[in-house]
Design an enzyme around this catalytic site. Structure first.
Site, short mmCIF file in Angstrom:
data_model
loop_
_atom_site.label_atom_id
_atom_site.label_comp_id
_atom_site.label_asym_id
_atom_site.label_seq_id
_atom_site.Cartn_x
_atom_site.Cartn_y
_atom_site.Cartn_z
CG HIS A 19 -0.42 -0.13 2.51
ND1 HIS A 19 0.33 0.89 3.07
CD2 HIS A 19 -0.43 -1.13 3.43
CE1 HIS A 19 0.72 0.54 4.28
NE2 HIS A 19 0.28 -0.70 4.52
CG HIS A 22 4.02 -1.34 2.52
ND1 HIS A 22 2.96 -2.11 2.16
CD2 HIS A 22 4.22 -1.56 3.84
CE1 HIS A 22 2.52 -2.79 3.22
NE2 HIS A 22 3.28 -2.46 4.24
CB CYS A 133 -7.56 -19.68 20.59
SG CYS A 133 -8.87 -20.28 19.49
CB CYS A 136 -6.60 -18.69 16.68
SG CYS A 136 -8.20 -17.93 16.73
CB CYS A 150 -11.44 -17.55 20.62
SG CYS A 150 -11.20 -17.34 18.85
CG HIS A 153 -12.05 -20.78 16.55
ND1 HIS A 153 -11.04 -19.85 16.42
CD2 HIS A 153 -12.05 -21.50 15.42
CE1 HIS A 153 -10.45 -20.03 15.27
NE2 HIS A 153 -11.04 -21.01 14.64
CE LYS A 303 -5.11 2.94 11.68
NZ LYS A 303 -5.62 1.65 11.71
CE LYS A 306 -7.44 -2.98 0.56
NZ LYS A 306 -7.03 -4.34 0.53
O1 ME8 Z 1 6.04 -3.74 10.44
N1 ME8 Z 1 2.56 6.14 7.25
O2 ME8 Z 1 5.85 -4.48 8.25
P1 ME8 Z 1 4.64 -3.61 7.70
C1 ME8 Z 1 3.88 5.99 7.07
N2 ME8 Z 1 7.33 -6.59 8.83
N3 ME8 Z 1 4.50 4.81 6.86
C2 ME8 Z 1 3.75 3.72 6.80
C3 ME8 Z 1 2.34 3.78 6.95
C4 ME8 Z 1 1.74 5.07 7.18
N4 ME8 Z 1 0.43 5.24 7.32
N5 ME8 Z 1 1.87 2.53 6.86
C5 ME8 Z 1 2.93 1.71 6.66
C6 ME8 Z 1 6.33 -4.50 9.54
N6 ME8 Z 1 4.07 2.42 6.61
C7 ME8 Z 1 7.42 -5.55 9.76
C8 ME8 Z 1 8.77 -4.86 9.69
S1 ME8 Z 1 11.43 -4.85 9.72
C9 ME8 Z 1 12.60 -5.84 10.33
C10 ME8 Z 1 9.95 -5.73 9.94
C11 ME8 Z 1 5.43 1.84 6.36
O3 ME8 Z 1 4.26 -4.25 6.41
C12 ME8 Z 1 6.42 2.28 7.42
O4 ME8 Z 1 7.71 2.16 6.89
O5 ME8 Z 1 3.59 -3.45 8.72
C13 ME8 Z 1 6.21 1.24 8.50
O6 ME8 Z 1 7.29 1.20 9.42
C14 ME8 Z 1 6.12 -0.02 7.65
O7 ME8 Z 1 5.36 0.42 6.48
C15 ME8 Z 1 5.44 -1.18 8.33
O8 ME8 Z 1 5.31 -2.22 7.38
#
Ligand code: ME8
Length: 641
Positions: A19, A22, A133, A136, A150, A153, A303, A306
């Site tokens: 999204h 990211h 659970c 889950c 839960c 379930h 926030k 969707k």
């Molecule tokens: O936390 N505003 O992955 P994740 C700004 N896998 N940045 C945002 C955002 C927003 N609204 N939403 C997401 C994880 N991000 C773990 C990380 S690292 C060793 C493991 C970005 O898929 C931002 O960089 O939930 C946030 O830190 C990251 O997506 C979280 O990605």
């Protein structure tokens, strides 16, 4: 010579497609890596995907495919979006890759052998007690339970005590605090540093490093009945990707001899600023130099979600604006580092104002005058023009200023430095009135003005290249410049373009967008996104919808709304209220007592001032609507799949 620059993004969860959040962090990292490169620094840019853990396993199950098939599918979507956004990473790490697994096994072994300063084992075994659970297959907190059960379930979770391995975090916290206070480990911006120091003043416990019941993970080397905690696995990506387990030379270069910067949002602060340094110390490895935790953004003031209709899919945005403008628009919404709002409803206006009007217009007006008056060839420079000294001074200062901003993570400021040059050149153009100079036959002055404007454009093509690599390369082609001069050094000298070079701006760089058309399109997202038979969705998308059998307990008409009925239903968890658009087809009496199928996991919505907690399924024949009822005597709450 500065040391090499190693920048990382978080590795993203692959339980869904990427999204805009990211994309935001990844574009920022890409811009920084590119900027350091044009400044002559060697840079390594790492991104990737976090693929283990219950969340992913559950999503795979819902999609009816194996975990790895599921991950492969979403990883391809991430890579595809990064390609579309011109993200030039040097390595894409996957936590399911053999190279990464090898590194996790190595760090586990090293930590298992490690002793803290006071001689205690860093990894120790103890018991973990929690509510489990079985349905889950996971531990749940009291907060997650509804009436002690839960909610998925309808079962009371068992109290379970399992053997776990723990990581002695507490042994490392005093040193981490010292390193943050001394600046050896820089947590940026300052607000985040204070947040970490605040955490360090609390009583933080050791954390459990393994899980006995999770199956989709990396088995512990010293006890394969357990898998490594996902964060141990995930954080190790920053070293697995640069050769921790398999390439000493590469690892030394990027981990020991570089400026290591971890970039992320503030949501994952504790893991990066406390757990990761502790793990590294336990493994006898140096700490990264900097962690930059940018803010979290909302979209159009709320926030992103969707169901609220303000979810931005990066692919849609690229289709609408192209990769460069998407990158530009995202990084210029608010100062990098702070929390902010992405004003998607103003994208078109901002695109037209900054890119089409300011930058695009400068390119086209300068290019057209060179075409008409100098046969499309660069005229000679000329000194002594009014306003020229000021423009030159501003231009010569810009590269240094922009780079300082980048070094300090002020990305929106760095971009503004480039755009301010464009505005200054437009002002210079307006004030020197080249069209009057042309009319009066003052060819030397006219050429001087146009040459100076081309110089600004050339320098802008370098300064804005890291954020808009394609468009700036296009601009450089228009000015007959090649990549050998795409360096910050070349941005620092004025009068660098060859007289007589071909200047060809026949195609607009940033064509204007029709505000009205786009606004209308934005106003009707639901219609344009309607799923029809030809518009296929992924099975994983369907897996997210929870359908349940429900019984209608009572119904009444909604005052002032001919189509709506307010229903109280039981979908297996007590009474729930929904508002349904069926009043023209069913009277309250006809619907009460009926068994229906409802979407049970919709976020609450307010319809005509009444809260609605779900939707019921209905089918249409001509104008008549029929609610969908289950075939069989099914109890309320029965899952529909
Ligand atoms: O936390 N505003 O992955 P994740 C700004 N896998 N940045 C945002 C955002 C927003 N609204 N939403 C997401 C994880 N991000 C773990 C990380 S690292 C060793 C493991 C970005 O898929 C931002 O960089 O939930 C946030 O830190 C990251 O997506 C979280 O990605």
């Amino acid at each position: 010579m500065s040391k090499p620059f190693y920048i990382t993004t978080p590795i993203y969860y692959v339980n869904d497609r990427p999204h805009i959040g990211h994309a935001y962090t990844t574009i920022a990292a890409d811009m920084m890596a590119r900027f350091h490169r044009i400044a002559g620094r060697e840079a390594f840019f790492l991104t990737g995907t976090d693929e283990h853990g219950t969340k992913i396993a559950e999503a795979a199950e819902a999609a009816g495919v194996s975990e790895i098939e599921f991950c492969d599918g979403n990883v391809a979507k991430f890579k595809d979006v990064w390609t579309k956004l011109d993200i030039k990473y040097d390595y894409f790490v996957r936590t399911t890759s053999e190279r990464h697994l090898e590194a996790v096994r190595k760090i586990l072994d090293v930590m298992r052998e490690a002793k803290s300063d006071d001689g205690q084992e860093v990894v120790y075994s103890d018991f973990y007690e929690g509510l489990y659970c079985k349905g889950c297959e996971k531990f749940m907190t009291e907060k997650e339970l509804v009436d002690g059960k839960c909610s998925d379930h309808q079962t009371v979770p068992e109290k379970v005590k399992e053997k776990n391995y723990f990581f002695r975090l507490t042994a490392f916290l005093p040193t981490i605090k010292e390193k943050i206070e001394s600046g050896e480990l820089q947590i940026l911006p300052d607000e985040r540093r204070r947040e970490v120091l605040g955490l360090l003043n609390q009583d933080l416990p050791d954390f459990s490093l393994s899980r006995e019941r999770v199956k989709w993970g990396v088995p512990l080397t010293f006890d394969p009945s357990q898998v490594a905690y996902v964060w141990i696995d995930a954080l190790s990506n920053y070293i697995s990707a640069i050769g921790y387990a398999d390439n000493e030379t590469e690892f030394k270069k990027w981990w020991y001899d570089s400026e290591v910067v971890h970039l992320m949002a503030k949501d994952i602060l504790k893991f990066h600023c406390l757990y990761w340094p502790a793990m590294l110390m336990a493994a006898g490895l140096p700490l990264p130099e900097k962690m930059f935790l940018h803010g979290y953004f909302t979209v159009n003031g709320t926030k992103m979600s969707k169901s609220l209709g303000n979810f931005i899919d990066p692919v849609d945005m690229i289709e609408e604006f192209g990769s460069d403008s998407t990158r530009y628009l995202l990084l210029t919404q608010y100062p990098f580092g702070l929390d902010g709002d992405i004003q998607a409803n103003r994208f078109v206006i901002q695109y037209n104002s900054d890119l089409a009007n300011d930058l695009g217009n400068l390119v086209s007006r300068v290019g057209k005058m060179i075409a008409v008056n100098f046969n499309g060839k660069m005229p000679s420079p000329s000194s002594g023009l009014a306003g020229m000294q000021d423009l030159m001074k501003l231009t010569e200062r810009a590269p240094g200023e922009a780079y300082e901003h980048v070094k300090h993570f002020r990305l929106s400021h760095a971009i503004a430095t480039g755009l301010n040059l464009v505005k200054a050149a437009n002002k210079f153009f307006d004030e020197t009135k080249p069209w009057v100079l042309a009319r009066e036959g003052k060819t030397k002055e006219l050429g001087g003005v146009l040459y100076a404007c081309c110089e600004v454009l050339r320098i802008v093509s370098i300064l804005l290249y890291p954020v808009m690599p394609n468009k700036m390369s296009e601009l450089r082609k228009m000015l007959s410049l090649d990549d050998s001069t795409l360096t910050l050094d070349h941005a620092a000298t004025f009068f660098d373009q060859a007289v007589g070079a071909t200047i060809d701006v026949s195609e607009p760089l940033f064509p204007r967008k029709d505000v009205k058309k786009k606004t209308e399109a934005k106003a009707k997202p639901a219609k344009s996104k309607q799923v029809n038979d030809d518009n296929l969705i992924d099975i994983s998308d369907f897996g997210k919808v929870k359908l349940k059998v429900a019984v209608v307990l009572s119904a009444e008409k909604v005052e002032g709304a001919d189509r709506l009925l307010k229903l109280q239903i039981d979908a297996g968890k007590g009474k729930k209220q929904i508002v349904a658009g069926i009043a023209e087809h069913y009277t309250p009496e006809q619907i009460v007592g009926k068994k229906v199928i409802v979407v049970a996991n919709l976020k609450p919505a307010v319809i005509r001032g009444i809260e609605s907690n779900g939707m019921l399924l209905a089918a249409k024949k001509g104008k008549k609507l029929f609610v969908v009822t289950p075939d069989g005597d099914l109890p309320p709450g029965a899952g529909v799949s």
